[in-house]
Design a protein around this motif. Sequence first.
Motif, PDB file in Angstrom:
ATOM      1  N   VAL A 224       0.523  -1.381  -0.380  1.00  0.00           N
ATOM      2  CA  VAL A 224       0.064   0.110  -0.108  1.00  0.00           C
ATOM      3  C   VAL A 224       1.242   0.994   0.309  1.00  0.00           C
ATOM      4  CG1 VAL A 224      -2.161   1.118   0.993  1.00  0.00           C
ATOM      5  CG2 VAL A 224      -1.998  -1.022   1.188  1.00  0.00           C
ATOM      6  N   THR A 225       1.883   1.212   0.729  1.00  0.00           N
ATOM      7  CA  THR A 225       2.224   2.477   1.084  1.00  0.00           C
ATOM      8  C   THR A 225       3.471   2.516  -0.402  1.00  0.00           C
ATOM      9  OG1 THR A 225       4.153   1.094   2.518  1.00  0.00           O
ATOM     10  CG2 THR A 225       2.002   2.330   3.173  1.00  0.00           C
ATOM     11  N   GLY A 226       4.037   1.613  -1.219  1.00  0.00           N
ATOM     12  CA  GLY A 226       4.983   1.851  -1.753  1.00  0.00           C
ATOM     13  C   GLY A 226       6.462   0.797  -1.137  1.00  0.00           C
ATOM     14  N   ARG A 227       6.898   0.950   0.000  1.00  0.00           N
ATOM     15  CA  ARG A 227       7.771   1.317   0.826  1.00  0.00           C
ATOM     16  C   ARG A 227       8.565  -0.523   0.709  1.00  0.00           C
ATOM     17  NH1 ARG A 227       9.689   4.479   4.614  1.00  0.00           N
ATOM     18  NH2 ARG A 227       7.895   6.453   4.581  1.00  0.00           N
ATOM     19  N   ARG A 228      10.086  -0.813   0.635  1.00  0.00           N
ATOM     20  CA  ARG A 228      10.415  -1.966   1.208  1.00  0.00           C
ATOM     21  C   ARG A 228      10.557  -2.180   2.602  1.00  0.00           C
ATOM     22  NH1 ARG A 228      15.739  -4.506  -1.978  1.00  0.00           N
ATOM     23  NH2 ARG A 228      15.515  -7.077  -1.399  1.00  0.00           N
ATOM     24  N   ILE A 229       9.951  -3.075   2.640  1.00  0.00           N
ATOM     25  CA  ILE A 229      10.089  -3.694   4.518  1.00  0.00           C
ATOM     26  C   ILE A 229      10.179  -4.536   4.420  1.00  0.00           C
ATOM     27  CG2 ILE A 229       9.292  -3.181   6.303  1.00  0.00           C
ATOM     28  CD1 ILE A 229       6.864  -1.526   5.252  1.00  0.00           C
ATOM     29  N   GLU A 230      11.320  -5.118   5.053  1.00  0.00           N
ATOM     30  CA  GLU A 230      11.681  -6.781   5.056  1.00  0.00           C
ATOM     31  C   GLU A 230      11.271  -6.716   6.812  1.00  0.00           C
ATOM     32  OE1 GLU A 230      16.130  -7.656   5.988  1.00  0.00           O
ATOM     33  OE2 GLU A 230      16.066  -5.738   4.111  1.00  0.00           O
ATOM     34  N   PHE A 231      11.249  -8.137   7.168  1.00  0.00           N
ATOM     35  CA  PHE A 231      10.526  -8.590   8.225  1.00  0.00           C
ATOM     36  C   PHE A 231      11.359  -9.498   8.508  1.00  0.00           C
ATOM     37  CE2 PHE A 231       8.208 -11.954  10.163  1.00  0.00           C
ATOM     38  CZ  PHE A 231       7.015 -11.338  11.116  1.00  0.00           C
ATOM     39  N   GLU A 232      11.557  -9.403   9.982  1.00  0.00           N
ATOM     40  CA  GLU A 232      12.196 -10.292  10.658  1.00  0.00           C
ATOM     41  C   GLU A 232      11.371 -11.076  12.156  1.00  0.00           C
ATOM     42  OE1 GLU A 232      15.687 -10.459  14.164  1.00  0.00           O
ATOM     43  OE2 GLU A 232      16.206  -9.406  12.079  1.00  0.00           O
ATOM     44  N   ASP A 233      11.675 -12.920  12.054  1.00  0.00           N
ATOM     45  CA  ASP A 233      11.092 -12.414  13.208  1.00  0.00           C
ATOM     46  C   ASP A 233      11.593 -13.220  14.665  1.00  0.00           C
ATOM     47  OD1 ASP A 233       9.133 -14.215  15.100  1.00  0.00           O
ATOM     48  OD2 ASP A 233       9.636 -16.772  14.085  1.00  0.00           O
ATOM     49  N   THR A 234      10.938 -12.303  15.495  1.00  0.00           N
ATOM     50  CA  THR A 234      12.203 -13.351  16.741  1.00  0.00           C
ATOM     51  C   THR A 234      10.928 -13.820  17.896  1.00  0.00           C
ATOM     52  OG1 THR A 234      13.311 -11.965  18.621  1.00  0.00           O
ATOM     53  CG2 THR A 234      11.363 -10.670  18.044  1.00  0.00           C
ATOM     54  N   THR A 235      11.303 -14.214  18.717  1.00  0.00           N
ATOM     55  CA  THR A 235      10.396 -14.490  19.616  1.00  0.00           C
ATOM     56  C   THR A 235      10.009 -14.283  21.213  1.00  0.00           C
ATOM     57  OG1 THR A 235      12.307 -15.222  21.880  1.00  0.00           O
ATOM     58  CG2 THR A 235      11.992 -16.783  19.943  1.00  0.00           C
ATOM     59  N   PRO A 236       8.764 -14.026  21.640  1.00  0.00           N
ATOM     60  CA  PRO A 236       8.204 -13.191  22.721  1.00  0.00           C
ATOM     61  C   PRO A 236       8.951 -13.209  23.509  1.00  0.00           C
ATOM     62  CG  PRO A 236       6.968 -14.524  22.352  1.00  0.00           C
ATOM     63  CD  PRO A 236       7.665 -14.865  21.508  1.00  0.00           C
ATOM     64  N   HIS A 237       9.951 -14.104  24.458  1.00  0.00           N
ATOM     65  CA  HIS A 237      10.523 -14.216  25.186  1.00  0.00           C
ATOM     66  C   HIS A 237      12.032 -13.043  24.781  1.00  0.00           C
ATOM     67  CE1 HIS A 237      14.045 -13.968  28.567  1.00  0.00           C
ATOM     68  NE2 HIS A 237      14.306 -14.695  27.705  1.00  0.00           N
ATOM     69  N   GLU A 238      13.157 -12.651  23.704  1.00  0.00           N
ATOM     70  CA  GLU A 238      13.904 -12.036  23.047  1.00  0.00           C
ATOM     71  C   GLU A 238      13.246 -10.888  22.583  1.00  0.00           C
ATOM     72  OE1 GLU A 238      15.980 -15.721  20.464  1.00  0.00           O
ATOM     73  OE2 GLU A 238      14.724 -15.083  19.537  1.00  0.00           O
ATOM     74  N   TYR A 239      12.165 -10.725  22.665  1.00  0.00           N
ATOM     75  CA  TYR A 239      11.207  -9.397  22.499  1.00  0.00           C
ATOM     76  C   TYR A 239      11.058  -8.580  23.344  1.00  0.00           C
ATOM     77  CZ  TYR A 239       8.217  -6.143  19.618  1.00  0.00           C
ATOM     78  OH  TYR A 239       7.831  -4.806  19.288  1.00  0.00           O
ATOM     79  N   ALA A 240      10.194  -9.479  24.622  1.00  0.00           N
ATOM     80  CA  ALA A 240      10.628  -8.669  25.740  1.00  0.00           C
ATOM     81  C   ALA A 240      12.170  -8.225  26.724  1.00  0.00           C
ATOM     82  CB  ALA A 240      10.156 -10.116  26.275  1.00  0.00           C
TER      83      ALA A 240
END
Length: 315
Positions: A224-240
């Motif tokens: 929708v925005t025309g931006r290039r956006i990468e996605f990286e998965d992490t775990t809930p614990h790592e994110y916290a």
Amino acid sequence: MGQAQRPGQRAQDGTSTYLITGATGNVGGPLARQLHDQGYPVRVMVRSLARAADLPAGIERVVGDLDNPDDVAKAVAGVEAVFLMAVGSGTAQAETMVDAARGAAAPRIVLLSSVGARLEPLSENPIGAALAAREQVMRESGLPVTYLRPNAFASNAFWWRDAIRAGKVVDPTGGGRIAVIDPADIARVAATTLTEEGHAGKGYTLSGPEALSAREQVEIIAEVTGRRIEFEDTTPHEYAQASIAQGTPPEQAQALQALHEVFRAGRAAYITDDVENLTGVAPRTFRTWCEHNAATLRLPHWPPTTSGAEYAAGC
């Protein structure tokens, strides 16, 4: 599920005033405008007049704090019904509103709760447990209360604002899909349940029309925005742990970790038809929400975003 009804069916005689709390937020703001546009007298309770400057001039403003019983009593006086968006993790604001509603003989309350209040076991989800406790206060009050339990807000995507600008989103919910809902659709349901009879004691589970993973949401934002956006998965614990390192209070980070575990497990993926049954109009897709907010999503500098309270309300 709800029956097909639409705001405005009941005769509007100009005598019923509706109090809206959270009127500067993603649900309360659209709700106040909708009721005003339909000719209902609307009163909003805000922390400052400046924050409500963009609301229509015909809406009555009351400056106050939901933590202050005197402020709440003043705001509730003479109203027909109340839309309550309580904030914080406790039940104090709900208790204050119950006391004020009894004192003012305000007959009905529509509570903005969450699907999280019904996702067992609550012992593993502090945010859901807090919302369930708030509902319990309302049930024990004896007042006619309607419970709106939306899934996660589409506007929670604004929490990725800096990551979108940087071109990379890191998210802990993995492949868990969430039936995110446009806050404007929640507002339409709130308008119905405030202005129509027959909703007291009922709870409605509100969702969007599709369940999407965080990766799928980011892909739609990029398109929708025309931006290039990468996605990286992490775990809930790592994110916290990363959040704590960046200054988030540990208790808050751990509560969000539990919520992210719920999302990651796909427990917020279910879709309901309550929005359409109650309003006669199907809920909007996440893509439609993105298209409506594309200009904001493209901004190099971001305006104020949804509060943590609304994030919790939409968990």
